[in-house]
Write a protein that holds these residues in place. Structure first.
Motif, PDB file in Angstrom:
ATOM      1  N   UNK A   1       5.198   7.163   1.564  1.00  0.00           N
ATOM      2  CA  UNK A   1       5.840   6.045   0.897  1.00  0.00           C
ATOM      3  C   UNK A   1       4.978   4.797   0.853  1.00  0.00           C
ATOM      4  N   UNK A   2       5.579   3.731   0.354  1.00  0.00           N
ATOM      5  CA  UNK A   2       4.889   2.467   0.141  1.00  0.00           C
ATOM      6  C   UNK A   2       5.464   1.392   1.046  1.00  0.00           C
ATOM      7  N   UNK A   3       4.565   0.613   1.650  1.00  0.00           N
ATOM      8  CA  UNK A   3       4.973  -0.487   2.525  1.00  0.00           C
ATOM      9  C   UNK A   3       3.919  -1.568   2.534  1.00  0.00           C
ATOM     10  N   UNK A   4       4.076  -2.531   3.421  1.00  0.00           N
ATOM     11  CA  UNK A   4       3.180  -3.670   3.475  1.00  0.00           C
ATOM     12  C   UNK A   4       1.747  -3.284   3.790  1.00  0.00           C
TER      13      UNK A   4
ATOM     14  N   UNK B   1      -4.779   8.825   8.577  1.00  0.00           N
ATOM     15  CA  UNK B   1      -4.040   7.960   7.660  1.00  0.00           C
ATOM     16  C   UNK B   1      -4.858   7.769   6.394  1.00  0.00           C
ATOM     17  N   UNK B   2      -4.174   7.670   5.279  1.00  0.00           N
ATOM     18  CA  UNK B   2      -4.775   7.223   4.025  1.00  0.00           C
ATOM     19  C   UNK B   2      -3.865   6.167   3.409  1.00  0.00           C
ATOM     20  N   UNK B   3      -4.485   5.155   2.822  1.00  0.00           N
ATOM     21  CA  UNK B   3      -3.757   4.074   2.157  1.00  0.00           C
ATOM     22  C   UNK B   3      -4.395   3.778   0.812  1.00  0.00           C
ATOM     23  N   UNK B   4      -3.569   3.291  -0.119  1.00  0.00           N
ATOM     24  CA  UNK B   4      -4.074   2.881  -1.434  1.00  0.00           C
ATOM     25  C   UNK B   4      -3.214   1.709  -1.896  1.00  0.00           C
ATOM     26  N   UNK B   5      -3.864   0.650  -2.366  1.00  0.00           N
ATOM     27  CA  UNK B   5      -3.105  -0.515  -2.801  1.00  0.00           C
ATOM     28  C   UNK B   5      -2.146  -0.127  -3.929  1.00  0.00           C
ATOM     29  N   UNK B   6      -0.968  -0.748  -3.888  1.00  0.00           N
ATOM     30  CA  UNK B   6       0.079  -0.424  -4.860  1.00  0.00           C
ATOM     31  C   UNK B   6       0.660  -1.716  -5.432  1.00  0.00           C
ATOM     32  N   UNK B   7      -0.063  -2.344  -6.378  1.00  0.00           N
ATOM     33  CA  UNK B   7       0.448  -3.587  -6.969  1.00  0.00           C
ATOM     34  C   UNK B   7       1.746  -3.330  -7.729  1.00  0.00           C
ATOM     35  N   UNK B   8       2.715  -4.222  -7.529  1.00  0.00           N
ATOM     36  CA  UNK B   8       4.033  -4.056  -8.152  1.00  0.00           C
ATOM     37  C   UNK B   8       4.129  -4.747  -9.503  1.00  0.00           C
ATOM     38  N   UNK B   9       3.160  -5.602  -9.807  1.00  0.00           N
ATOM     39  CA  UNK B   9       3.209  -6.380 -11.048  1.00  0.00           C
ATOM     40  C   UNK B   9       1.799  -6.822 -11.410  1.00  0.00           C
TER      41      UNK B   9
ATOM     42  N   UNK C   1       0.829  -1.197   0.000  1.00  0.00           N
ATOM     43  CA  UNK C   1       0.000   0.000   0.000  1.00  0.00           C
ATOM     44  C   UNK C   1       0.867   1.252   0.000  1.00  0.00           C
ATOM     45  N   UNK C   2       0.416   2.254  -0.736  1.00  0.00           N
ATOM     46  CA  UNK C   2       0.952   3.604  -0.597  1.00  0.00           C
ATOM     47  C   UNK C   2       0.283   4.225   0.617  1.00  0.00           C
ATOM     48  N   UNK C   3       1.061   4.920   1.466  1.00  0.00           N
ATOM     49  CA  UNK C   3       0.530   5.407   2.735  1.00  0.00           C
ATOM     50  C   UNK C   3       0.937   6.853   2.981  1.00  0.00           C
TER      51      UNK C   3
END
Length: 318
Positions: A207-210, A228-236, A120-122
């Protein structure tokens, strides 16, 4: 019952932290995680709830007692459990900072499920960041807006993030407007919590983390009333398929704390090594000292505990 349960959760994270701390700095990257998982699984049944692990050990392997989908406890109310028995396991093995044992509990169906090892991007900061910073804004816009609401210069702000190559461009953009960057090797839960505390030395996490750490952080931030805000960040493409298989179809959606956790959530963490938010376990003749935090969303109460444990070599949790 809820007040008692919140304090019982600390006993569980203490058990995991004390076990992991024995492996601190010994160089075995799997031993601290294994010790923490076993201790937490052994200690949890002593408290009066039973629940499904919906956010399990991010480093789960075959036979891990804290894998997602596993049930802990055999009596009392049924709950959702989110756990990271040792956030920062590699850091602990190498004697580094920010290793913590973390646990959150809420009513059934109130903790968001997400695939293991998704990202996730956070962005996280204190309550004054609500309505001010957003993942929809650029890093430069966020820093200028936060500086304005706090009546400080952008140059007064410090951004904390994981030290990863994927953040190289973000680091350049932050520094281009004059803000400072604090890079950490591991432990973005501890870093995010530090960013919610005015005067901690860091102002905002980026930044992006688990993703699992994002959900656990959201549990704490809901209790704190921070942001807090989060957004999924698929790497592939493979990551994208994993999210789709988990019924997460809108990967561009921005989640806030209330979207990830709800109800009467409780959060507890115990430091294993010294970090941004908690001090680590300190062994001494006859026992050890641990440092923990416990929070409840219902009362917005946060308690910091310094606990002195008396034992010869290691504690026994029945």
């Amino acid at each position: 019952m809820e007040r008692n349960l919140a304090l019982e959760l600390v006993r569980v994270t203490e058990a995991a932290a004390l076990a992991a701390a024995r492996e601190n700095g010994r160089g075995d990257e799997t031993a601290p995680e294994r010790a923490a998982s076993n201790a937490l699984a052994k200690a949890f049944p002593a408290i009066g709830v039973q629940g499904e692990i919906v956010i399990g050990d991010p480093q789960q392997r075959g036979g891990d007692p804290l894998s997602s989908g596993t049930w802990l406890g055999d009596r009392g109310e049924e709950v959702d459990i989110a756990v990271d028995p040792l956030e920062g396991g590699v850091s602990c093995a190498l004697g580094g900072p920010n290793a913590m044992s973390v646990l959150a509990v809420a009513e059934r169906g109130m903790i968001m499920r997400c695939p293991v090892n998704s990202y996730m991007e956070k962005i996280a900061t204190a309550a004054d960041g609500r309505g001010v910073v957003s993942l929809d804004k650029t890093p430069e816009q966020n820093l200028r807006a936060l500086a304005e609401v706090r009546s400080v210069y952008v140059e007064d702000l410090t951004v904390v993030m994981l030290d990863r190559p994927r953040h190289d461009e973000l680091i350049e953009r932050i520094r281009s407007v004059g803000a400072r960057v604090r890079l950490i090797p591991h432990g973005d839960i501890a870093a995010a919590l530090a960013a919610t505390r005015i005067g901690s030395g860091v102002d905002i996490l980026m930044g992006t983390g688990g993703a699992s750490q994002g959900v656990l952080t959201a549990a704490a931030i809901k209790c704190l009333g921070a942001f807090i805000q989060c957004r999924f960040s698929p790497r592939s493409q493979a990551d994208l398929h994993v999210l789709y298989d988990a019924n997460i179809r809108d990967v561009e959606r921005i989640y806030e704390a209330d979207d990830m956790v709800g109800g009467k959530v409780m959060f507890a963490a115990t430091g294993v090594t010294n970090g941004e938010y908690l001090r680590g376990v300190q062994f001494h003749k006859g026992g050890a000292v641990s440092y923990s935090v416990v929070m409840r969303a219902v009362s917005s109460t946060t308690r910091f505990l310094e606990t002195r444990h008396c034992f010869d070599y290691k504690p026994v949790y029945d």
